[in-house]
Design a protein around this motif. Structure first.
Motif, PDB file in Angstrom:
ATOM      1  N   UNK A  76       0.821  -1.204   0.000  1.00 59.24           N
ATOM      2  CA  UNK A  76       0.000   0.000   0.000  1.00 59.24           C
ATOM      3  C   UNK A  76       0.860   1.261   0.000  1.00 59.24           C
ATOM      4  N   UNK A  77       1.944   1.242   0.783  1.00 56.66           N
ATOM      5  CA  UNK A  77       2.814   2.412   0.863  1.00 56.66           C
ATOM      6  C   UNK A  77       3.445   2.694  -0.502  1.00 56.66           C
ATOM      7  N   UNK A  78       3.908   1.638  -1.168  1.00 61.62           N
ATOM      8  CA  UNK A  78       4.485   1.832  -2.498  1.00 61.62           C
ATOM      9  C   UNK A  78       3.426   2.348  -3.462  1.00 61.62           C
ATOM     10  N   UNK A  79       2.230   1.758  -3.389  1.00 63.21           N
ATOM     11  CA  UNK A  79       1.161   2.178  -4.291  1.00 63.21           C
ATOM     12  C   UNK A  79       0.809   3.649  -4.066  1.00 63.21           C
ATOM     13  N   UNK A  80       0.703   4.061  -2.806  1.00 61.74           N
ATOM     14  CA  UNK A  80       0.345   5.447  -2.512  1.00 61.74           C
ATOM     15  C   UNK A  80       1.410   6.415  -3.012  1.00 61.74           C
ATOM     16  N   UNK A  81       2.666   6.006  -2.950  1.00 60.01           N
ATOM     17  CA  UNK A  81       3.740   6.871  -3.424  1.00 60.01           C
ATOM     18  C   UNK A  81       3.741   7.004  -4.945  1.00 60.01           C
ATOM     19  N   UNK A  82       3.334   5.957  -5.640  1.00 53.97           N
ATOM     20  CA  UNK A  82       3.400   5.965  -7.099  1.00 53.97           C
ATOM     21  C   UNK A  82       2.061   6.279  -7.767  1.00 53.97           C
ATOM     22  N   UNK A  83       1.010   6.503  -6.973  1.00 57.90           N
ATOM     23  CA  UNK A  83      -0.249   6.943  -7.569  1.00 57.90           C
ATOM     24  C   UNK A  83      -0.083   8.357  -8.119  1.00 57.90           C
ATOM     25  N   UNK A  84      -0.773   8.684  -9.200  1.00 58.91           N
ATOM     26  CA  UNK A  84      -0.662  10.048  -9.750  1.00 58.91           C
ATOM     27  C   UNK A  84      -1.292  11.073  -8.815  1.00 58.91           C
ATOM     28  N   UNK A  85      -0.891  12.334  -8.995  1.00 63.92           N
ATOM     29  CA  UNK A  85      -1.407  13.420  -8.166  1.00 63.92           C
ATOM     30  C   UNK A  85      -2.926  13.508  -8.253  1.00 63.92           C
ATOM     31  N   UNK A  86      -3.480  13.172  -9.424  1.00 62.16           N
ATOM     32  CA  UNK A  86      -4.932  13.257  -9.615  1.00 62.16           C
ATOM     33  C   UNK A  86      -5.692  12.413  -8.604  1.00 62.16           C
ATOM     34  N   UNK A  87      -5.086  11.311  -8.150  1.00 63.84           N
ATOM     35  CA  UNK A  87      -5.754  10.461  -7.167  1.00 63.84           C
ATOM     36  C   UNK A  87      -5.963  11.217  -5.856  1.00 63.84           C
ATOM     37  N   UNK A  88      -4.996  12.037  -5.496  1.00 63.85           N
ATOM     38  CA  UNK A  88      -5.075  12.755  -4.224  1.00 63.85           C
ATOM     39  C   UNK A  88      -6.001  13.956  -4.299  1.00 63.85           C
ATOM     40  N   UNK A  89      -6.418  14.325  -5.512  1.00 64.54           N
ATOM     41  CA  UNK A  89      -7.435  15.361  -5.647  1.00 64.54           C
ATOM     42  C   UNK A  89      -8.796  14.846  -5.187  1.00 64.54           C
ATOM     43  N   UNK A  90      -8.962  13.521  -5.192  1.00 64.58           N
ATOM     44  CA  UNK A  90     -10.264  12.929  -4.906  1.00 64.58           C
ATOM     45  C   UNK A  90     -10.318  12.236  -3.542  1.00 64.58           C
ATOM     46  N   UNK A  91      -9.173  11.855  -2.998  1.00 69.15           N
ATOM     47  CA  UNK A  91      -9.137  11.100  -1.747  1.00 69.15           C
ATOM     48  C   UNK A  91      -8.581  11.956  -0.621  1.00 69.15           C
ATOM     49  N   UNK A  92      -9.145  11.798   0.582  1.00 71.00           N
ATOM     50  CA  UNK A  92      -8.609  12.489   1.741  1.00 71.00           C
ATOM     51  C   UNK A  92      -7.428  11.701   2.297  1.00 71.00           C
ATOM     52  N   UNK A  93      -6.400  12.442   2.719  1.00 75.02           N
ATOM     53  CA  UNK A  93      -5.170  11.801   3.181  1.00 75.02           C
ATOM     54  C   UNK A  93      -5.419  10.896   4.374  1.00 75.02           C
ATOM     55  N   UNK A  94      -6.236  11.360   5.319  1.00 72.07           N
ATOM     56  CA  UNK A  94      -6.494  10.557   6.523  1.00 72.07           C
ATOM     57  C   UNK A  94      -7.136   9.221   6.202  1.00 72.07           C
ATOM     58  N   UNK A  95      -8.026   9.205   5.188  1.00 74.00           N
ATOM     59  CA  UNK A  95      -8.642   7.944   4.781  1.00 74.00           C
ATOM     60  C   UNK A  95      -7.621   6.964   4.244  1.00 74.00           C
ATOM     61  N   UNK A  96      -6.662   7.480   3.475  1.00 73.53           N
ATOM     62  CA  UNK A  96      -5.607   6.617   2.937  1.00 73.53           C
ATOM     63  C   UNK A  96      -4.707   6.108   4.065  1.00 73.53           C
TER      64      UNK A  96
END
Length: 597
Positions: free
Chosen positions: A115-135
């Protein structure tokens, strides 16, 4: 339009999530991705089975003792055998618990790494839609739920099944009539427990979502605690947090209601079975159908059936929680990620950056940039000017390849930048923003952040001097080993900016992107930082978002953006003469500078 443009996304992850069935196959697939030692699991379960099998023979031994017990009939080997069986059972049980726990920790570690690797390599657009605390909750809470099922409940489930099946087989050989009486209670119990299990799954899934939302709130508020305090917003945030806490409280109470129903139900079933078996068994003993030893054995086997039933109930309850957690983790792991090394390497030559009819919109909404067409000359300074919301920062994001334009292209050395590997392209860019964020750690760690090669002290001091940072760093007690605090809050804004400039100098980029790094500074800090920026900009292709007239006047080229479109390109003198909005901007800046003076 090129084939590259035809496959571009719309600036966010538009792929719809694949529906995930709530079943054990998804759960097992996720466990396999964590790559734990299944050999260890096999050994652990094997030891648990040994413990269970040994336990199945104890009631038979007890039966023989009760039926023919005298001191003379008690052989030494029987005592030794019984003691050895208990010792083997204890050792095997302890080893099994240890190995299952280690297996669970391997799963926990493996899933968190995935999960940590995936979160680091997800595009910035993903973080426009997801809240950091949820991740964060996915990485911490959800992975732990899956681990608990395996390390704390799986053994009980497997051994419980073996214990129940083995006990029933032996009971059928002892007295099939009493065994059938016992088995009548099983379907009646399942009729009640299965609907409760489904309800528990719904509550558990909702609770995990609420936990993620609450974690997100905590992360957001605590990371901006200075804003909260300066705004006297403590009561407001307390109320927001209290709402989240109360939602979790109510869900916990609902979960407790179901558990409160299951617990007494199981106890009532156990008591009724005990009364029935003892009463009916007593009658069978009195008429000689079975011996007293067989009745004792029957009661002991009944206990070996009843105890695992509690473990099975606990396993299925926990499994429902784990399936809910699995859905969210599999959903994240299935998201498309940025591929760092796919593409060609940027050639070691200086070249202009060219934008050809670039159009971009977020989530297929209103166009933020419309047919943007201009060239950023090599080795020159290009300033982007325009009112707030005109698309300047979005343009930076496109050049950084945080997003891809829907139409048009951006080229470097006559190649679309999308054809270069991400790691190669981004290594060409040095970015200094208004905030200049720092990571928690030392000044040295922040200056060398993202660089894999060793940086000598001489290199560090050299770039620090060019960034006008060496002066204040050398005055600190720990020098370059000074801790900057969370987000660099132990340093002033000007100090953070100079460290960010030193970091950009260490990268030795060919393309500079400056989001007017002096706009938030006082006049003294601004002069120092501007000198540092001048050192940084020498001989580099520079694109700067300009808020100050001093930056604009010195630029080789000015691009004026308004509502996502270019309305003017030229030098300061040319735009003052020909562009009304730019002329107003210049006059406002002159009045501002006169007021400061």
């Amino acid at each position: 339009m090129s084939t590259t443009n035809q496959r571009r996304s719309n600036g966010s992850d538009s792929s719809s999530p694949t529906p995930i069935n709530n079943n054990w196959r998804t759960f097992v697939t996720l466990i396999r991705k964590a790559k734990p030692s299944f050999a260890m699991l096999s050994i652990a379960l094997g030891l648990s089975l040994i413990t269970t099998v040994v336990g199945l023979f104890v009631p038979l031994f007890t039966k023989n003792l009760v039926d023919g017990f005298t001191l003379d009939s008690l052989e030494t080997y029987q005592i030794v055998l019984l003691v050895c069986a208990f010792i083997a059972q204890t050792i095997a049980g302890g080893l099994s618990i240890y190995m299952l726990n280690k297996f669970g920790q391997q799963i926990l570690s493996g899933l968190r790494k995935l999960l940590w690797r995936k979160l680091l390599f997800l595009p910035v657009s993903h973080y426009d839609q997801e809240e950091t605390g949820g991740l964060i909750s996915r990485v911490t809470n959800d992975t732990n739920v899956v681990k608990q099922v395996v390390s704390e409940h799986m053994s009980g489930f497997v051994t419980g099944i073996i214990s129940i099946i083995g006990s029933i087989i032996i009971l059928l050989t002892l007295d099939w009539q009493m065994t059938l009486v016992l088995l009548v209670a099983v379907p009646l119990t399942l009729v009640i427990l299965l609907p409760l299990g489904k309800k528990m799954h719904q509550i558990s899934r909702t609770m995990q979502n609420e936990t993620a939302s609450f974690t997100s709130l905590l992360t957001q508020v605590l990371s901006e605690v200075r804003l909260v305090k300066s705004s006297n917003a403590e009561p407001i945030e307390y109320e927001r947090g209290k709402k989240g806490i109360m939602k979790l409280f109510k869900l916990g109470v609902r979960e407790g209601k179901i558990q409160a129903f299951i617990g007494p139900l199981m106890s009532a079933v156990i008591m009724i079975l005990m009364v029935v078996i003892i009463g009916y068994g007593g009658l069978r003993v009195s008429d000689g159908s079975i011996t007293a030893g067989e009745l004792v054995a029957f009661i002991l086997y009944l206990i070996q059936i009843i105890m695992p039933l509690g473990q099975l109930t606990s396993f299925f309850t926990q499994l429902q929680k784990a399936i809910g957690a699995t859905e969210r983790m599999v959903d994240i792991l299935g998201k498309p990620e940025e591929i760092q090394e796919q593409g060609i390497t940027v050639p070691a030559i200086d070249s202009a950056v060219q934008l050809h009819d670039v159009t971009f919109r977020y989530d297929n909404g209103e166009e933020i940039l419309k047919a943007i067409d201009f060239t950023v000359p090599s080795g020159k300074v290009t300033a982007l000017v325009g009112p707030s919301g005109s698309g300047k920062t979005t343009l930076f994001s496109l050049i950084e390849r945080y997003y891809e334009p829907q139409e048009g292209s951006i080229t470097f050395n006559n190649e679309e930048i999308s054809s270069y590997s991400l790691s190669s392209w981004r290594s060409q860019i040095g970015y200094v923003s208004q905030e200049s964020p720092l990571m928690s750690g030392t000044i040295r760690e922040n200056m060398t952040y993202g660089l894999d090669q060793d940086i000598s002290d001489e290199q560090l001091v050299s770039v620090a001097k060019m960034a006008y940072a060496d002066g204040f760093i050398s005055e600190l007690a720990d020098g370059y080993n000074t801790e900057v605090g969370e987000r660099g809050m132990k340093l002033s804004g000007g100090q953070r900016q100079r460290i960010a400039i030193a970091r950009a100098l260490l990268r030795n980029p060919r393309i500079l992107m400056l989001d007017e790094a002096t706009s938030a500074l006082d006049s003294t800090s601004e002069r120092v930082v501007q000198e540092a920026l001048n050192n940084l900009m020498k001989g580099r292709t520079t694109l700067v978002i300009a808020h100050r007239l001093s930056t604009v006047v010195d630029a080789d080229q000015i691009v004026f953006l308004d509502k996502g479109s270019i309305t003017g390109i030229g030098t300061h003198e040319q735009l003052v003469a020909s562009h009304e909005l730019y002329r107003e901007f210049a006059q406002q800046q002159l009045r501002y500078q006169n007021q400061e003076a």
